[in-house]
Design a protein around this motif. Structure first.
Motif, PDB file in Angstrom:
ATOM      1  N   LYS A  60       0.843  -1.200   0.000  1.00  0.00           N
ATOM      2  CA  LYS A  60       0.000   0.000   0.000  1.00  0.00           C
ATOM      3  C   LYS A  60       0.873   1.243   0.000  1.00  0.00           C
ATOM      4  O   LYS A  60       1.981   1.231   0.539  1.00  0.00           O
ATOM      5  CB  LYS A  60      -0.914  -0.017   1.225  1.00  0.00           C
ATOM      6  N   PRO A  61       0.392   2.321  -0.623  1.00  0.00           N
ATOM      7  CA  PRO A  61      -0.931   2.537  -1.221  1.00  0.00           C
ATOM      8  C   PRO A  61      -1.004   2.237  -2.720  1.00  0.00           C
ATOM      9  O   PRO A  61      -1.898   2.737  -3.396  1.00  0.00           O
ATOM     10  CB  PRO A  61      -1.153   4.025  -0.960  1.00  0.00           C
ATOM     11  N   TYR A  62      -0.086   1.446  -3.258  1.00  0.00           N
ATOM     12  CA  TYR A  62      -0.151   1.109  -4.682  1.00  0.00           C
ATOM     13  C   TYR A  62      -1.373   0.235  -4.963  1.00  0.00           C
ATOM     14  O   TYR A  62      -1.736  -0.627  -4.157  1.00  0.00           O
ATOM     15  CB  TYR A  62       1.118   0.377  -5.124  1.00  0.00           C
ATOM     16  N   THR A  63      -1.986   0.467  -6.100  1.00  0.00           N
ATOM     17  CA  THR A  63      -3.124  -0.342  -6.533  1.00  0.00           C
ATOM     18  C   THR A  63      -2.840  -0.885  -7.929  1.00  0.00           C
ATOM     19  O   THR A  63      -2.097  -0.275  -8.715  1.00  0.00           O
ATOM     20  CB  THR A  63      -4.424   0.480  -6.572  1.00  0.00           C
ATOM     21  N   ILE A  64      -3.441  -2.029  -8.232  1.00  0.00           N
ATOM     22  CA  ILE A  64      -3.227  -2.676  -9.528  1.00  0.00           C
ATOM     23  C   ILE A  64      -4.075  -1.989 -10.595  1.00  0.00           C
ATOM     24  O   ILE A  64      -5.260  -1.711 -10.379  1.00  0.00           O
ATOM     25  CB  ILE A  64      -3.596  -4.168  -9.449  1.00  0.00           C
ATOM     26  N   VAL A  65      -3.476  -1.705 -11.732  1.00  0.00           N
ATOM     27  CA  VAL A  65      -4.201  -1.104 -12.850  1.00  0.00           C
ATOM     28  C   VAL A  65      -5.135  -2.157 -13.444  1.00  0.00           C
ATOM     29  O   VAL A  65      -4.701  -3.256 -13.804  1.00  0.00           O
ATOM     30  CB  VAL A  65      -3.226  -0.588 -13.928  1.00  0.00           C
ATOM     31  N   LYS A  66      -6.409  -1.828 -13.538  1.00  0.00           N
ATOM     32  CA  LYS A  66      -7.398  -2.775 -14.045  1.00  0.00           C
ATOM     33  C   LYS A  66      -7.091  -3.166 -15.490  1.00  0.00           C
ATOM     34  O   LYS A  66      -6.839  -2.320 -16.337  1.00  0.00           O
ATOM     35  CB  LYS A  66      -8.800  -2.153 -13.964  1.00  0.00           C
ATOM     36  N   ALA A  68      -4.490  -4.774 -16.585  1.00  0.00           N
ATOM     37  CA  ALA A  68      -3.064  -4.741 -16.940  1.00  0.00           C
ATOM     38  C   ALA A  68      -2.565  -6.091 -17.457  1.00  0.00           C
ATOM     39  O   ALA A  68      -1.713  -6.145 -18.347  1.00  0.00           O
ATOM     40  CB  ALA A  68      -2.237  -4.306 -15.732  1.00  0.00           C
ATOM     41  N   LEU A  69      -3.104  -7.188 -16.917  1.00  0.00           N
ATOM     42  CA  LEU A  69      -2.651  -8.514 -17.344  1.00  0.00           C
ATOM     43  C   LEU A  69      -2.972  -8.797 -18.809  1.00  0.00           C
ATOM     44  O   LEU A  69      -2.287  -9.585 -19.462  1.00  0.00           O
ATOM     45  CB  LEU A  69      -3.289  -9.598 -16.470  1.00  0.00           C
ATOM     46  N   ASP A  70      -4.010  -8.166 -19.321  1.00  0.00           N
ATOM     47  CA  ASP A  70      -4.440  -8.428 -20.697  1.00  0.00           C
ATOM     48  C   ASP A  70      -3.853  -7.444 -21.702  1.00  0.00           C
ATOM     49  O   ASP A  70      -4.109  -7.562 -22.902  1.00  0.00           O
ATOM     50  CB  ASP A  70      -5.972  -8.389 -20.782  1.00  0.00           C
ATOM     51  N   GLN A  71      -3.077  -6.472 -21.221  1.00  0.00           N
ATOM     52  CA  GLN A  71      -2.482  -5.483 -22.114  1.00  0.00           C
ATOM     53  C   GLN A  71      -1.078  -5.917 -22.540  1.00  0.00           C
ATOM     54  O   GLN A  71      -0.356  -6.559 -21.775  1.00  0.00           O
ATOM     55  CB  GLN A  71      -2.399  -4.117 -21.419  1.00  0.00           C
ATOM     56  N   THR A  72      -0.703  -5.561 -23.774  1.00  0.00           N
ATOM     57  CA  THR A  72       0.637  -5.883 -24.263  1.00  0.00           C
ATOM     58  C   THR A  72       1.700  -5.148 -23.465  1.00  0.00           C
ATOM     59  O   THR A  72       2.757  -5.691 -23.141  1.00  0.00           O
ATOM     60  CB  THR A  72       0.763  -5.513 -25.754  1.00  0.00           C
ATOM     61  N   SER A  73       1.436  -3.891 -23.139  1.00  0.00           N
ATOM     62  CA  SER A  73       2.358  -3.088 -22.341  1.00  0.00           C
ATOM     63  C   SER A  73       1.550  -2.060 -21.570  1.00  0.00           C
ATOM     64  O   SER A  73       0.341  -1.940 -21.754  1.00  0.00           O
ATOM     65  CB  SER A  73       3.391  -2.395 -23.240  1.00  0.00           C
ATOM     66  N   GLY A  74       2.239  -1.309 -20.725  1.00  0.00           N
ATOM     67  CA  GLY A  74       1.542  -0.293 -19.947  1.00  0.00           C
ATOM     68  C   GLY A  74       1.757  -0.488 -18.465  1.00  0.00           C
ATOM     69  O   GLY A  74       2.366  -1.468 -18.028  1.00  0.00           O
ATOM     70  N   PRO A  75       1.266   0.450 -17.665  1.00  0.00           N
ATOM     71  CA  PRO A  75       1.506   0.398 -16.221  1.00  0.00           C
ATOM     72  C   PRO A  75       0.790  -0.756 -15.534  1.00  0.00           C
ATOM     73  O   PRO A  75      -0.271  -1.195 -15.966  1.00  0.00           O
ATOM     74  CB  PRO A  75       0.974   1.752 -15.728  1.00  0.00           C
ATOM     75  N   VAL A  76       1.420  -1.229 -14.464  1.00  0.00           N
ATOM     76  CA  VAL A  76       0.864  -2.307 -13.643  1.00  0.00           C
ATOM     77  C   VAL A  76       0.317  -1.742 -12.334  1.00  0.00           C
ATOM     78  O   VAL A  76      -0.740  -2.148 -11.861  1.00  0.00           O
ATOM     79  CB  VAL A  76       1.950  -3.362 -13.338  1.00  0.00           C
ATOM     80  N   LEU A  77       1.055  -0.787 -11.760  1.00  0.00           N
ATOM     81  CA  LEU A  77       0.682  -0.203 -10.473  1.00  0.00           C
ATOM     82  C   LEU A  77       0.560   1.314 -10.582  1.00  0.00           C
ATOM     83  O   LEU A  77       1.247   1.946 -11.386  1.00  0.00           O
ATOM     84  CB  LEU A  77       1.733  -0.548  -9.409  1.00  0.00           C
ATOM     85  N   ARG A  78      -0.317   1.863  -9.727  1.00  0.00           N
ATOM     86  CA  ARG A  78      -0.480   3.318  -9.658  1.00  0.00           C
ATOM     87  C   ARG A  78      -0.669   3.736  -8.209  1.00  0.00           C
ATOM     88  O   ARG A  78      -1.143   2.971  -7.376  1.00  0.00           O
ATOM     89  CB  ARG A  78      -1.702   3.766 -10.466  1.00  0.00           C
ATOM     90  N   ARG A  79      -0.326   5.006  -7.948  1.00  0.00           N
ATOM     91  CA  ARG A  79      -0.608   5.602  -6.649  1.00  0.00           C
ATOM     92  C   ARG A  79      -0.489   7.109  -6.766  1.00  0.00           C
ATOM     93  O   ARG A  79       0.091   7.636  -7.728  1.00  0.00           O
ATOM     94  CB  ARG A  79       0.364   5.099  -5.578  1.00  0.00           C
ATOM     95  N   SER A  80      -1.053   7.808  -5.784  1.00  0.00           N
ATOM     96  CA  SER A  80      -0.873   9.253  -5.665  1.00  0.00           C
ATOM     97  C   SER A  80       0.093   9.501  -4.521  1.00  0.00           C
ATOM     98  O   SER A  80       0.204   8.693  -3.590  1.00  0.00           O
ATOM     99  CB  SER A  80      -2.212   9.941  -5.387  1.00  0.00           C
ATOM    100  N   SER A  89       3.111   5.915 -11.756  1.00  0.00           N
ATOM    101  CA  SER A  89       2.745   4.648 -12.391  1.00  0.00           C
ATOM    102  C   SER A  89       4.008   3.830 -12.633  1.00  0.00           C
ATOM    103  O   SER A  89       5.082   4.379 -12.896  1.00  0.00           O
ATOM    104  CB  SER A  89       2.008   4.882 -13.711  1.00  0.00           C
ATOM    105  N   ILE A  90       3.862   2.514 -12.525  1.00  0.00           N
ATOM    106  CA  ILE A  90       5.004   1.604 -12.658  1.00  0.00           C
ATOM    107  C   ILE A  90       4.676   0.508 -13.662  1.00  0.00           C
ATOM    108  O   ILE A  90       3.644  -0.161 -13.557  1.00  0.00           O
ATOM    109  CB  ILE A  90       5.361   0.964 -11.302  1.00  0.00           C
TER     110      ILE A  90
END
Length: 240
Positions: A60-66, A68-80, A89-90
């Protein structure tokens, strides 16, 4: 002149090597396809039985990007972060797939192992840090290990520019706007300050267990899809 009928008969009874060769080639191709399809099926079933890693939540407080598993690339985690409302974003990949051998010299967390067994313990992070009112984002390329994180490069990029680890890696090699000095050429105090900067935002070795498990699941899904796709192409009937 002697009659030519026997000659015509002899010619008509002679074998047709081209047709025979074509039939043999078709039979051989079909046999090869069958062998390959059988091998693909065996490996598909073997991979399907692999036990997934235990379910792990990100720190915490990172959350999983909805999705993400089905995307070719892009962020996995986000937080403010912070009162300024920084958005972090990571993205993650296997370090061995991105960086050349020896490129992780900034960190002592690597055990020097190679191949799959080594790369699963060496992850590559693309970290994007931006503020709502800014047109730029600060982007880090990092190596993540079970006990350490090492920065490979830092650059400032426009939010409208192409995103993703590949785009950032290309930017650090030159071209476009000035990206700053090579990270290893910066003064040691500046490098240490950058490390403190990302660690204050939760970018540290605590991310490793989740991202390692997440990457395993993603690779497993991709491999399953690959077996299915290759098998479908090979078994497709040829148009008549």
């Amino acid at each position: 002149a002697p009659p030519r009928r026997p000659l015509r008969r002899a010619l008509s009874n002679s074998p047709r090597p081209r047709s025979s060769a074509a039939a043999t080639a078709v039979a051989s191709s079909s046999a090869v396809n069958s062998i390959l399809l059988r091998s693909l099926k065996e490996h598909y079933l073997e991979v399907s039985k692999m036990t997934p890693p235990p379910k792990i939540s990100p720190p915490k407080p990172y959350t999983i990007v909805k999705g993400a598993l089905d995307q070719t690339s892009g962020p996995v985690l986000r937080r403010s972060y912070g009162e300024a409302g920084e958005e972090i974003s990571i993205s993650v990949a296997r370090l061995s797939n991105i960086m050349p051998p020896g490129a992780d010299s900034d960190s002592d967390g690597s055990d020097g192992a190679g191949g799959v067994s080594g790369s699963i313990s060496q992850l590559f992070l693309h970290v994007d840090i931006s503020r709502p009112e800014s047109s730029k984002s600060l982007q880090f390329l990092c190596g993540l290990y079970p006990d350490a994180v090492g920065i490979h490069s830092v650059c400032l990029r426009s939010k409208t520019a192409a995103s993703g680890a590949v785009a950032v890696a290309a930017a650090t090699k030159g071209g476009g706007e000035y990206q700053g000095r090579i990270f290893q050429e910066l003064d040691e105090k500046v490098r240490d300050a950058f490390h403190f900067y990302i660690e204050a935002r939760g970018i540290n070795e605590k991310l490793f267990p989740f991202l390692q498990a997440w990457l395993y699941v993603k690779d497993h899904r991709n491999l399953i899809r690959w077996f299915k796709s290759v098998g479908a192409v090979i078994s497709e009937p040829k148009p008549e």
